[in-house]
Scaffold this motif. Structure first.
Motif, PDB file in Angstrom:
ATOM      1  N   ILE A   1       0.799  -1.228   0.000  1.00 35.70           N
ATOM      2  CA  ILE A   1       0.000   0.000   0.000  1.00 35.70           C
ATOM      3  C   ILE A   1       0.835   1.283   0.000  1.00 35.70           C
ATOM      4  O   ILE A   1       0.283   2.366   0.209  1.00 35.70           O
ATOM      5  N   TYR A   2       2.138   1.196  -0.259  1.00 35.47           N
ATOM      6  CA  TYR A   2       2.976   2.382  -0.243  1.00 35.47           C
ATOM      7  C   TYR A   2       3.710   2.522  -1.573  1.00 35.47           C
ATOM      8  O   TYR A   2       4.363   1.586  -2.031  1.00 35.47           O
ATOM      9  N   LEU A   3       3.636   3.703  -2.179  1.00 29.21           N
ATOM     10  CA  LEU A   3       4.353   3.976  -3.409  1.00 29.21           C
ATOM     11  C   LEU A   3       5.227   5.201  -3.187  1.00 29.21           C
ATOM     12  O   LEU A   3       4.740   6.336  -3.153  1.00 29.21           O
ATOM     13  N   GLY A   4       6.527   4.958  -3.009  1.00 26.71           N
ATOM     14  CA  GLY A   4       7.430   6.075  -2.757  1.00 26.71           C
ATOM     15  C   GLY A   4       8.836   5.593  -2.445  1.00 26.71           C
ATOM     16  O   GLY A   4       9.085   4.396  -2.326  1.00 26.71           O
ATOM     17  N   GLY A   5       9.746   6.550  -2.315  1.00 27.36           N
ATOM     18  CA  GLY A   5      11.134   6.248  -2.032  1.00 27.36           C
ATOM     19  C   GLY A   5      11.394   5.999  -0.551  1.00 27.36           C
ATOM     20  O   GLY A   5      10.478   6.010   0.280  1.00 27.36           O
ATOM     21  N   GLU A   6      12.674   5.810  -0.213  1.00 31.77           N
ATOM     22  CA  GLU A   6      13.046   5.453   1.160  1.00 31.77           C
ATOM     23  C   GLU A   6      12.663   6.526   2.169  1.00 31.77           C
ATOM     24  O   GLU A   6      12.164   6.217   3.257  1.00 31.77           O
ATOM     25  N   ASP A   7      12.876   7.799   1.830  1.00 32.82           N
ATOM     26  CA  ASP A   7      12.532   8.872   2.769  1.00 32.82           C
ATOM     27  C   ASP A   7      11.031   8.905   3.029  1.00 32.82           C
ATOM     28  O   ASP A   7      10.585   9.104   4.166  1.00 32.82           O
ATOM     29  N   PHE A   8      10.252   8.720   1.968  1.00 34.48           N
ATOM     30  CA  PHE A   8       8.794   8.688   2.106  1.00 34.48           C
ATOM     31  C   PHE A   8       8.372   7.527   2.993  1.00 34.48           C
ATOM     32  O   PHE A   8       7.519   7.673   3.879  1.00 34.48           O
ATOM     33  N   LEU A   9       8.965   6.355   2.779  1.00 37.55           N
ATOM     34  CA  LEU A   9       8.611   5.180   3.569  1.00 37.55           C
ATOM     35  C   LEU A   9       8.961   5.384   5.041  1.00 37.55           C
ATOM     36  O   LEU A   9       8.223   4.951   5.930  1.00 37.55           O
ATOM     37  N   LYS A  10      10.056   6.053   5.293  1.00 42.44           N
ATOM     38  CA  LYS A  10      10.425   6.331   6.683  1.00 42.44           C
ATOM     39  C   LYS A  10       9.408   7.263   7.331  1.00 42.44           C
ATOM     40  O   LYS A  10       9.058   7.103   8.514  1.00 42.44           O
ATOM     41  N   ARG A  11       8.924   8.248   6.568  1.00 40.81           N
ATOM     42  CA  ARG A  11       7.903   9.150   7.106  1.00 40.81           C
ATOM     43  C   ARG A  11       6.615   8.388   7.391  1.00 40.81           C
ATOM     44  O   ARG A  11       5.951   8.633   8.403  1.00 40.81           O
TER      45      ARG A  11
ATOM     46  N   SER B   1       2.575  -6.721   6.351  1.00 44.57           N
ATOM     47  CA  SER B   1       3.231  -5.972   5.274  1.00 44.57           C
ATOM     48  C   SER B   1       2.756  -4.526   5.233  1.00 44.57           C
ATOM     49  O   SER B   1       3.508  -3.630   4.841  1.00 44.57           O
ATOM     50  N   HIS B   2       1.511  -4.264   5.651  1.00 42.09           N
ATOM     51  CA  HIS B   2       1.003  -2.896   5.680  1.00 42.09           C
ATOM     52  C   HIS B   2       1.673  -2.083   6.789  1.00 42.09           C
ATOM     53  O   HIS B   2       1.758  -0.858   6.697  1.00 42.09           O
ATOM     54  N   LEU B   3       2.098  -2.780   7.833  1.00 43.64           N
ATOM     55  CA  LEU B   3       2.721  -2.102   8.973  1.00 43.64           C
ATOM     56  C   LEU B   3       4.239  -2.035   8.850  1.00 43.64           C
ATOM     57  O   LEU B   3       4.906  -1.539   9.746  1.00 43.64           O
ATOM     58  N   GLU B   4       4.777  -2.502   7.734  1.00 38.88           N
ATOM     59  CA  GLU B   4       6.228  -2.531   7.529  1.00 38.88           C
ATOM     60  C   GLU B   4       6.578  -1.968   6.155  1.00 38.88           C
ATOM     61  O   GLU B   4       7.019  -2.679   5.257  1.00 38.88           O
ATOM     62  N   PRO B   5       6.370  -0.663   5.943  1.00 38.13           N
ATOM     63  CA  PRO B   5       6.584  -0.082   4.613  1.00 38.13           C
ATOM     64  C   PRO B   5       8.011  -0.150   4.109  1.00 38.13           C
ATOM     65  O   PRO B   5       8.243  -0.056   2.897  1.00 38.13           O
TER      66      PRO B   5
END
Length: 308
Positions: free
Chosen positions: A190-200, A216-220
């Motif tokens: 459910i996440y589409l983005g780079g590493e910085d976005f995933l960390k946020r 998997s939803h809780l571990e972007p």
């Protein structure tokens, strides 16, 4: 079945889609489509959303929505619910129209807003419903080009501003015909983005497991299944669609192992994806961890920082 995580926050951008129950059509004629767009417009106004793009196919839809307030769930519940009631009433039917809950992918706006404005309106082309996107009347493409009336609730000017220069939006969309799907880099489903976005996004999540929500939803920050399969295909120099074919030998075992260990999918999820039984998935995991690794498989395991 695990329920989807609904991550809501002010300023979130979502790619939203829902499919018909048992793959049935959710629009039977033009009146259905007009009714849905009317309800969508009302909900965009009610919730204060920004709708960048939409596409109504026969048995599913795609929306690209930004929520200045954290209210996606309230709006989508009403949109799908009211449309289902209207559809059932008009066609004299009962029961569910949509297949379970809608799917909402949280999107890194800076990295993928432009790409999804293109991806959504190219759906009819990929489905071979039309040869060119402007020939599909039930998407936002024509309105954004200025070749048809634009509903007041569609963020036409905001999209045009992303493509400065005469004809830039049209060229961008046409360049994407036959191109790669953005979902190859989807993370945690459910996440589409780079590493910085995933960390946020990770910082916005609850600090403990939530009952009924897929891990998997809780571990972007974990790699997604599509990304793993693409990486395995590249490593073994085979088409991605062949990775989960048993005839692919070690590539097949590598994908099964990494889906389990790197993507952290459950035995049941990997089994379903690979067409195996859960015990066989567990057996492959043991074979990889206790066997002698080829150089290709060893490098894959090291790249994903998995301790075999």
């Amino acid at each position: 079945m695990a329920r989807p995580l609904r991550l809501e926050f002010a300023g979130a951008l979502y790619h939203v889609t829902a499919r018909g129950n048992a793959r049935q059509r959710i629009y039977l004629d033009e009146e259905d489509r007009r009714a849905y767009l009317d309800l969508l417009g009302k909900e965009v106004g009610q919730q204060g959303w920004c709708c960048y793009a939409y596409c109504l196919m026969d048995n599913h839809y795609h929306l690209l929505i930004e929520t200045p307030e954290p209210n996606l769930v309230a709006g989508m519940r009403r949109l799908n619910g009211v449309y289902t009631q209207a559809f059932n009433r008009r066609h004299r039917r009962v029961g569910h129209l949509f297949q379970g809950r809608y799917k909402a992918i949280v999107v890194d706006k800076d990295a993928y807003l432009r790409e999804l404005c293109r991806y959504i309106v190219l759906n009819p082309v990929r489905a071979k419903a039309v040869k060119r996107p402007e020939r599909w009347p039930w998407s936002s493409y024509g309105a954004t080009l200025g070749e048809g009336p634009a509903p007041s609730w569609l963020a036409v000017e905001e999209v045009r501003a992303l493509f400065p220069g005469r004809g830039a939006y049209r060229r961008f969309v046409e360049e994407g015909m036959g191109g790669d799907s953005p979902w190859t880099v989807l993370r945690g489903q459910i996440y589409l983005g780079g590493e910085d976005f995933l960390k946020r996004m990770q910082r916005r999540l609850p600090g403990r497991p939530v009952k009924g929500i897929s891990r998997s939803h809780l571990e972007p920050l974990r790699p997604g299944a599509a990304a793993i399969e693409a990486r395995v295909a590249k490593a073994y120099r085979i088409p991605t669609e062949r990775v989960l074919e048993r005839a692919s030998g070690e590539a097949f075992k590598a994908a099964v192992y990494l889906l389990r260990r790197a993507a952290n999918l459950s035995l049941a999820e990997v089994a379903k994806r690979a067409g195996l039984s859960p015990p066989r998935v567990s057996q492959i995991q043991t074979e990889v961890e206790k066997g002698k690794l080829s150089e290709t498989l060893r490098q894959l395991v090291e790249n994903y920082k998995v301790k075999a």
